[in-house]
Design a protein around this motif. Sequence first.
Motif, PDB file in Angstrom:
ATOM      1  N   TYR A   1       0.862  -1.184   0.000  1.00 50.14           N
ATOM      2  CA  TYR A   1       0.000   0.000   0.000  1.00 50.14           C
ATOM      3  C   TYR A   1       0.899   1.236   0.000  1.00 50.14           C
ATOM      4  N   ALA A   2       0.308   2.395  -0.092  1.00 49.76           N
ATOM      5  CA  ALA A   2       1.088   3.612  -0.303  1.00 49.76           C
ATOM      6  C   ALA A   2       1.936   3.970   0.917  1.00 49.76           C
ATOM      7  N   ASN A   3       3.256   4.030   0.713  1.00 49.12           N
ATOM      8  CA  ASN A   3       4.197   4.483   1.743  1.00 49.12           C
ATOM      9  C   ASN A   3       4.900   5.735   1.220  1.00 49.12           C
ATOM     10  N   PRO A   4       4.567   6.911   1.751  1.00 48.58           N
ATOM     11  CA  PRO A   4       5.073   8.170   1.177  1.00 48.58           C
ATOM     12  C   PRO A   4       6.597   8.265   1.191  1.00 48.58           C
ATOM     13  N   GLN A   5       7.132   8.728   0.068  1.00 54.44           N
ATOM     14  CA  GLN A   5       8.560   9.025  -0.077  1.00 54.44           C
ATOM     15  C   GLN A   5       8.667  10.478  -0.548  1.00 54.44           C
ATOM     16  N   LYS A   6       9.358  11.315   0.211  1.00 60.23           N
ATOM     17  CA  LYS A   6       9.369  12.765  -0.053  1.00 60.23           C
ATOM     18  C   LYS A   6      10.793  13.261  -0.242  1.00 60.23           C
ATOM     19  N   LEU A   7      10.888  14.393  -0.927  1.00 56.42           N
ATOM     20  CA  LEU A   7      12.173  15.051  -1.108  1.00 56.42           C
ATOM     21  C   LEU A   7      11.940  16.551  -1.235  1.00 56.42           C
ATOM     22  N   VAL A   8      12.613  17.343  -0.426  1.00 62.80           N
ATOM     23  CA  VAL A   8      12.561  18.810  -0.521  1.00 62.80           C
ATOM     24  C   VAL A   8      13.992  19.314  -0.432  1.00 62.80           C
ATOM     25  N   VAL A   9      14.479  19.913  -1.504  1.00 65.41           N
ATOM     26  CA  VAL A   9      15.876  20.350  -1.576  1.00 65.41           C
ATOM     27  C   VAL A   9      15.950  21.746  -2.178  1.00 65.41           C
ATOM     28  N   ALA A  10      16.627  22.653  -1.492  1.00 67.91           N
ATOM     29  CA  ALA A  10      16.979  23.956  -2.063  1.00 67.91           C
ATOM     30  C   ALA A  10      18.404  23.824  -2.588  1.00 67.91           C
ATOM     31  N   TYR A  11      18.541  23.783  -3.904  1.00 69.10           N
ATOM     32  CA  TYR A  11      19.829  23.476  -4.527  1.00 69.10           C
ATOM     33  C   TYR A  11      20.377  24.694  -5.253  1.00 69.10           C
ATOM     34  N   GLN A  12      21.654  25.010  -4.999  1.00 65.79           N
ATOM     35  CA  GLN A  12      22.303  26.113  -5.696  1.00 65.79           C
ATOM     36  C   GLN A  12      23.175  25.561  -6.812  1.00 65.79           C
ATOM     37  N   SER A  13      22.750  25.807  -8.045  1.00 68.55           N
ATOM     38  CA  SER A  13      23.539  25.423  -9.205  1.00 68.55           C
ATOM     39  C   SER A  13      24.547  26.537  -9.482  1.00 68.55           C
ATOM     40  N   THR A  14      25.797  26.180  -9.725  1.00 67.77           N
ATOM     41  CA  THR A  14      26.853  27.187  -9.882  1.00 67.77           C
ATOM     42  C   THR A  14      27.445  27.245 -11.279  1.00 67.77           C
ATOM     43  N   THR A  15      27.153  26.259 -12.122  1.00 70.98           N
ATOM     44  CA  THR A  15      27.655  26.265 -13.498  1.00 70.98           C
ATOM     45  C   THR A  15      26.525  25.906 -14.454  1.00 70.98           C
ATOM     46  N   VAL A  16      26.712  26.218 -15.726  1.00 71.69           N
ATOM     47  CA  VAL A  16      25.667  25.945 -16.705  1.00 71.69           C
ATOM     48  C   VAL A  16      25.554  24.448 -16.966  1.00 71.69           C
ATOM     49  N   ASN A  17      24.321  24.017 -17.237  1.00 69.75           N
ATOM     50  CA  ASN A  17      24.020  22.649 -17.666  1.00 69.75           C
ATOM     51  C   ASN A  17      24.463  21.575 -16.668  1.00 69.75           C
ATOM     52  N   GLU A  18      24.314  21.874 -15.393  1.00 74.28           N
ATOM     53  CA  GLU A  18      24.549  20.834 -14.397  1.00 74.28           C
ATOM     54  C   GLU A  18      23.468  19.759 -14.513  1.00 74.28           C
ATOM     55  N   LYS A  19      23.816  18.542 -14.129  1.00 74.83           N
ATOM     56  CA  LYS A  19      22.905  17.406 -14.237  1.00 74.83           C
ATOM     57  C   LYS A  19      22.395  17.013 -12.854  1.00 74.83           C
ATOM     58  N   VAL A  20      21.097  16.777 -12.761  1.00 70.64           N
ATOM     59  CA  VAL A  20      20.459  16.353 -11.517  1.00 70.64           C
ATOM     60  C   VAL A  20      19.751  15.025 -11.770  1.00 70.64           C
ATOM     61  N   ALA A  21      19.981  14.063 -10.896  1.00 68.89           N
ATOM     62  CA  ALA A  21      19.302  12.767 -10.997  1.00 68.89           C
ATOM     63  C   ALA A  21      18.854  12.345  -9.604  1.00 68.89           C
ATOM     64  N   LEU A  22      17.699  11.685  -9.541  1.00 67.30           N
ATOM     65  CA  LEU A  22      17.141  11.235  -8.266  1.00 67.30           C
ATOM     66  C   LEU A  22      17.141   9.710  -8.229  1.00 67.30           C
TER      67      LEU A  22
END
Length: 303
Positions: free
Chosen positions: A248-269
């Motif tokens: 059954y549903a088990n909540p999975q959460k993510l809250v992130v304030a991320y500072q990108s410092t260069t162009v075209n950075e890659k983010v993956a979860l």
Amino acid sequence: MKRIILIFSAISSIHALGQVGINTTTPSSMLDVVSTGNTAATKAFDVKNSSNVELLKTMDNQYTGINLGAATPTAMLDVKTDIKHENLPVLSLPYSVLAVATSGAGISRATTTKYFYFKRSTSFGNFTLSNTNTYTNIPFADGSDVKGNTVGFDFGTDASATVNSQSVSNIKYIIVPEPGVYLFEMYQTAFCTGLPTTSSNTGQVAINTIFATANSGSSIYSTNTIFRDYAVARRLASGAIHVNSYAYANPQKLVVAYQSTTVNEKVALFVNYAGGDSYNTSTCSMNQPNSSDNYGYLIVTKL
């Protein structure tokens, strides 16, 4: 005293209509001052205090400086320390009363909230939850699940990559096009079918949701932030874990304030096992809670 009068007479002209000119014989206003230069190297106007400190200056390139001392102004109005404004008009949205450019110049401009909104229409899985060195990618790709993308995110896939030095295949990532601060908010629910492979007698599975990044052109991802949630098992009246304990549903959460410092950075979860009961077969997925129209969402706002 006579010398001062002679010098003033040489550089001044009083027009018949009462107009005074300095360094001009044809004043066009009550006081008309013509400087001797037209670049930032010379001054048209300079005010100093009794300690010979410059308080106010206007250069011949039209730049004016206040409280700069010996420094040369670098903008049309260059002020050191605070400015107090009174009786300014109130501006309504979408206008910002005051914005600051990267050069430090104060500007007024229209404001818009740049965002990315992804609502997942299908489940993803199946994966194990038994090894802390195993990372399951949470995929994001362009298509109908993208409900808004004014921030201009792009997408890509790394056929092979590493996450914290562990090999992972087919990582679907998001490309952050420009530096800035971004607020990532994700919500989804996990479930596993059947009894756990091993039981820690905790009646729960600790699951990490991992926010990882890589530089443009790189396939080496490292963890930036970890959010840990717990999938809690159903139990029988006797206290034993039910045969469909985690289905059954088990909540999975993510809250992130991320500072990108260069162009075209890659983010993956990623999803990652953290402890507790475990499933060493690929029977875990992200499901759709009852009465929900999606399997999870990701909202990103550029701050």
